[in-house]
Design an enzyme around this catalytic site. Structure first.
Site, short mmCIF file in Angstrom:
data_model
loop_
_atom_site.label_atom_id
_atom_site.label_comp_id
_atom_site.label_asym_id
_atom_site.label_seq_id
_atom_site.Cartn_x
_atom_site.Cartn_y
_atom_site.Cartn_z
N GLU A 175 -5.00 7.21 7.49
CA GLU A 175 -3.99 8.27 7.52
C GLU A 175 -4.61 9.49 6.84
O GLU A 175 -5.09 9.40 5.70
CB GLU A 175 -2.75 7.80 6.75
CG GLU A 175 -1.58 8.74 6.81
CD GLU A 175 -0.64 8.52 8.01
OE1 GLU A 175 -0.98 7.75 8.93
OE2 GLU A 175 0.41 9.15 8.02
N LYS A 200 7.27 -1.27 6.92
CA LYS A 200 7.36 -0.03 6.14
C LYS A 200 8.66 -0.02 5.37
O LYS A 200 9.71 -0.46 5.86
CB LYS A 200 7.24 1.20 7.04
CG LYS A 200 8.24 1.29 8.15
CD LYS A 200 7.98 2.52 9.02
CE LYS A 200 8.79 2.39 10.30
NZ LYS A 200 8.39 3.28 11.36
N ARG A 247 -1.91 9.65 11.64
CA ARG A 247 -2.81 8.54 11.90
C ARG A 247 -4.14 9.05 12.45
O ARG A 247 -4.14 9.88 13.36
CB ARG A 247 -2.13 7.62 12.92
CG ARG A 247 -2.70 6.24 13.04
CD ARG A 247 -2.07 5.34 12.04
NE ARG A 247 -2.52 3.98 12.17
CZ ARG A 247 -1.75 2.95 12.50
NH1 ARG A 247 -0.48 3.14 12.77
NH2 ARG A 247 -2.24 1.73 12.54
N PHE A 280 -7.09 2.43 5.66
CA PHE A 280 -6.35 1.21 5.34
C PHE A 280 -6.68 0.01 6.24
O PHE A 280 -6.16 -1.07 6.05
CB PHE A 280 -4.84 1.46 5.33
CG PHE A 280 -4.29 2.09 6.58
CD1 PHE A 280 -4.13 1.33 7.73
CD2 PHE A 280 -3.94 3.43 6.61
CE1 PHE A 280 -3.60 1.89 8.88
CE2 PHE A 280 -3.41 4.00 7.76
CZ PHE A 280 -3.26 3.24 8.90
N LYS A 301 2.43 4.33 1.55
CA LYS A 301 2.64 4.82 2.91
C LYS A 301 2.48 6.33 2.84
O LYS A 301 3.36 7.04 2.35
CB LYS A 301 4.02 4.46 3.45
CG LYS A 301 4.20 4.91 4.90
CD LYS A 301 5.58 4.61 5.43
CE LYS A 301 5.71 4.85 6.92
NZ LYS A 301 5.31 6.17 7.37
N GLU A 361 0.83 -1.21 0.00
CA GLU A 361 0.00 0.00 0.00
C GLU A 361 0.87 1.25 0.00
O GLU A 361 2.00 1.21 0.45
CB GLU A 361 -0.88 0.03 1.27
CG GLU A 361 -1.90 -1.08 1.30
CD GLU A 361 -2.70 -1.08 2.61
OE1 GLU A 361 -2.42 -0.28 3.51
OE2 GLU A 361 -3.61 -1.92 2.71
N ARG A 418 -3.07 8.93 17.24
CA ARG A 418 -2.40 7.78 17.84
C ARG A 418 -2.05 8.05 19.30
O ARG A 418 -1.71 7.13 20.03
CB ARG A 418 -1.18 7.39 17.02
CG ARG A 418 -0.12 8.47 16.99
CD ARG A 418 0.69 8.40 15.74
NE ARG A 418 1.70 7.37 15.81
CZ ARG A 418 2.39 6.98 14.74
NH1 ARG A 418 2.16 7.52 13.56
NH2 ARG A 418 3.30 6.06 14.86
N ARG A 469 4.03 -3.36 17.95
CA ARG A 469 4.85 -3.13 16.76
C ARG A 469 5.05 -4.50 16.13
O ARG A 469 5.86 -5.29 16.59
CB ARG A 469 6.19 -2.49 17.17
CG ARG A 469 6.89 -1.80 16.02
CD ARG A 469 8.03 -0.93 16.50
NE ARG A 469 7.64 0.40 16.94
CZ ARG A 469 7.24 1.38 16.14
NH1 ARG A 469 7.17 1.18 14.83
NH2 ARG A 469 6.92 2.56 16.62
P1 AMP Z 1 5.99 5.14 11.44
O1 AMP Z 1 5.11 6.23 11.95
O2 AMP Z 1 7.29 5.65 10.87
O3 AMP Z 1 6.16 4.01 12.43
O4 AMP Z 1 5.29 4.50 10.15
C1 AMP Z 1 4.05 3.87 10.18
C2 AMP Z 1 2.97 4.90 9.99
O5 AMP Z 1 2.67 5.09 8.62
C3 AMP Z 1 1.65 4.49 10.56
O6 AMP Z 1 1.62 4.72 11.94
C4 AMP Z 1 0.65 5.35 9.81
O7 AMP Z 1 0.47 6.57 10.49
C5 AMP Z 1 1.36 5.64 8.50
N1 AMP Z 1 0.73 5.04 7.32
C6 AMP Z 1 0.61 5.66 6.13
N2 AMP Z 1 0.03 4.88 5.22
C7 AMP Z 1 -0.25 3.70 5.83
C8 AMP Z 1 -0.85 2.47 5.39
N3 AMP Z 1 -1.27 2.30 4.12
N4 AMP Z 1 -0.96 1.48 6.30
C9 AMP Z 1 -0.53 1.64 7.56
N5 AMP Z 1 0.05 2.77 8.03
C10 AMP Z 1 0.20 3.79 7.17
#
Ligand code: AMP
Length: 573
Positions: free
Chosen positions: A309, A432, A263, A350, A258, A256, A279, A426
């Site tokens: 998101e 990611k 969030r 998502f 990102k 998907e 979040r 986690r």
């Molecule tokens: P991080 O904040 O660096 O841990 O990266 C994960 C974050 O990406 C999630 O907490 C979401 O806020 C964001 N995100 C963006 N697009 C998506 C997606 N398609 N699925 C899940 N998370 C996503």
């Protein structure tokens, strides 16, 4: 229960740095509690309500100083002097209360824990004219009947700096040890997971305490989601390439976009009860009225919880904007309509956790993602299902990744089709992938006042990561780059002046030009390299760090951990 008993518990918890010992002490304490004592669970973390509640104590150092002065009869100047010397307002209150005790004869009324929590709960309710005076008199009344050790912990609770080294995870382990004593080690691990899951679903320690007290794993399993009550989100892990993603998840899997936004958890209880949470579990329904409207209009279903998101875009060019630009909408409490016009968001859904009365947490992702597609009517620049392909082809996944980057998004997420939704974890089944950019989310724990052009401002900031093992924040470097001396009109400006304003109420100690700051303000930081360093408590330092954004959407529990720093250090080698 007397507040004194709780203060003594705090005292013995702070007397040891060993986690296991803390768990043992806490577990003995928990065993003695009855159901009526449930609210003490909040006080253990220095809170007065469940962690999702917006009602925080929120007393500034300045107000606490006034109250200490009033209760002890010492001038404010003297209190401040002591504070500068001792560096802990709680200790100041203790010392002055000691002094007062020696000089007055009347005996003190016994303070109960209930009286304390009831009084503290009044504080966030106060509004309007005369609020400060009312707050001071509530605190003064408590302090007047407090013994020195009680005054110490009252003040620390009020200013949000309990210093007893207890986290949610310590309480979780203490609950296991208190109420599941006869279980073997393997079973205890199961119980610990079940308690964590109950915490992540409810975000209410008192509720979890009530159930855990029954000593039954089955009862813990019955704790479920409730629409309208915020839930901790599921978090992802990082992998370097698409190839690694497939290796970890198997084929096929979902890939998907990102999105580079923030969030947003969407709860619909009924047509007129739609709420939005970050979040950090903060309710941001009022800040994003357009999102509420899109959910009402374009998502089918009586009740649901969606994970999404929200991404900002330029109204004229329709280009997606980086998170930095829309982050100001999260905290904005006034002139919502104007900023909504300036910085509209698109909601990219998502995941789905709950639908029409049923929890979907244990359903496979494949089922959840196909349900989203059925119930959401895609309206680009309003609400859409996150762009996704389901594939077993590395080539197709790579092409999709390139497209996401060309569309100004951060990268892609790869997700296992068979996985459940695990709130608060986690997980290794949601990954990611971003271009090799080195960045961390760190918390500011100290600063230095500047000189010359920057005098009067905090101008150099100490950054810390989180050590999960000890529950401590460890320093990893200093940063001044990325912060502006002058703001530009109409932009989200991270200036020294603004940061100084945000950080000043969080100062806990001051020595010369250096201050210590309560860990609260999170920043995204890019850097060129991680080096080993004896100068910082983490053992590492960042080379050329640069602040890129404030992260008001992230909770402290999600900042970069020491383990992640180590991993990135090894990878870089
Ligand atoms: P991080 O904040 O660096 O841990 O990266 C994960 C974050 O990406 C999630 O907490 C979401 O806020 C964001 N995100 C963006 N697009 C998506 C997606 N398609 N699925 C899940 N998370 C996503």
């Amino acid at each position: 229960m007397l507040y004194k008993t709780l203060a003594e518990l705090y005292e013995s918890l702070s007397a040891t740095t060993k986690r296991l010992e803390k768990i043992k002490i806490l577990s003995e304490f928990l065993k003695k509690l009855s159901e009526q004592d449930r609210d003490l669970m909040y006080l253990l973390l220095g809170e007065i309500h469940p962690s999702y509640s917006e009602k925080k104590i929120g007393i500034s150092n300045q107000l606490a100083i006034k109250a200490i002065s009033k209760a002890t009869g010492m001038g404010e100047k003297r209190v401040v002097q002591e504070w500068k010397k001792i560096g802990d307002l709680g200790k100041v209150a203790e010392k002055l209360a000691e002094h007062k005790k020696q000089t007055t004869l009347h005996s003190m009324a016994s303070l109960t824990a209930k009286k304390v929590i009831d009084s503290l709960r009044k504080l966030p309710e106060l509004e309007g004219k005369g609020t400060v005076g009312k707050k001071i008199s509530i605190i003064t009344e408590l302090l007047a009947s407090a013994s020195p050790i009680e005054a110490l912990y009252l003040i620390r609770t009020l200013v949000g700096d309990l210093r007893i080294g207890i986290q949610e995870s310590t309480i979780r382990e203490a609950l296991v040890s208190a109420f599941f004593q006869e279980f073997n080690e393997e079973e205890k691990k199961e119980v610990s997971k079940a308690i964590q899951s109950a915490i992540d679903k409810t975000n209410d320690l008192a509720k979890v305490f009530e159930i855990a007290k029954k000593g039954s794993l089955k009862e813990l399993g019955k704790i479920h989601l409730e629409v309208g009550r915020p839930i901790k989100v599921m978090l992802s892990q990082k992998v370097p390439t698409i190839e690694d993603g497939f290796k970890a998840l198997g084929k096929p899997c979902a890939v998907e976009y990102k999105y580079d936004g923030f969030r947003l958890l969407i709860h619909k209880k009924s047509d007129n009860e739609i709420s939005l949470f970050t979040r950090r579990l903060e309710n941001v329904t009022k800040q994003f009225p357009e999102a509420v409207e899109y959910v009402k209009k374009y998502v089918k279903g009586k009740s649901f919880i969606l994970d999404s998101e929200a991404v900002g875009f330029d109204r004229k060019t329709k280009a997606y904007l980086p998170f930095q630009q829309i982050s100001q909408r999260i905290k904005r409490k006034y002139r919502i309509k104007e900023i909504q016009k300036e910085l509209p968001v698109e909601v990219n859904v998502f995941d789905i956790l709950y639908y029409n009365g049923k929890s979907l947490l244990n359903e496979p992702f494949e089922k959840r993602t196909s349900l989203i597609k059925k119930i959401i009517k895609n309206h680009p620049y309003r609400i859409i299902c996150a762009k996704q392909i389901i594939t077993d082809s590395e080539k197709k996944a790579e092409e999709f990744y390139k497209k996401a980057l060309a569309d100004n998004q951060e990268g892609v997420m790869m997700k296992s089709l068979s996985a459940a939704y695990q709130p608060g974890s986690r997980v290794g089944h949601m990954l990611k992938i971003k271009p090799e950019e080195r960045d961390f989310d760190l918390v500011i724990t100290g600063a230095e006042y500047g000189t010359g052009k920057r005098s009067g401002w905090l101008s150099s900031f100490i950054l810390s990561c989180f050590d999960k093992k000890t529950g401590r924040f460890l320093e990893i470097g200093k940063v001044g780059t990325g912060i502006k001396e002058k703001g530009v009109k109409g932009q989200e400006n991270l200036t020294f002046e603004r940061l100084t304003k945000i950080l000043t109420p969080l100062i806990t100690e001051e020595k010369g030009k250096t201050v210590k700051i309560k860990p609260k303000i999170i920043v995204s930081v890019t850097y060129q390299e991680i080096q080993k360093s004896p100068n910082y408590s983490s053992g590492f330092a960042l080379r050329f760090p640069r602040v890129t954004a404030l992260r008001p959407d992230k909770p402290l529990s999600e900042i970069t951990t020491l383990d992640e720093v180590k991993k990135d250090y090894e990878r870089q080698k």
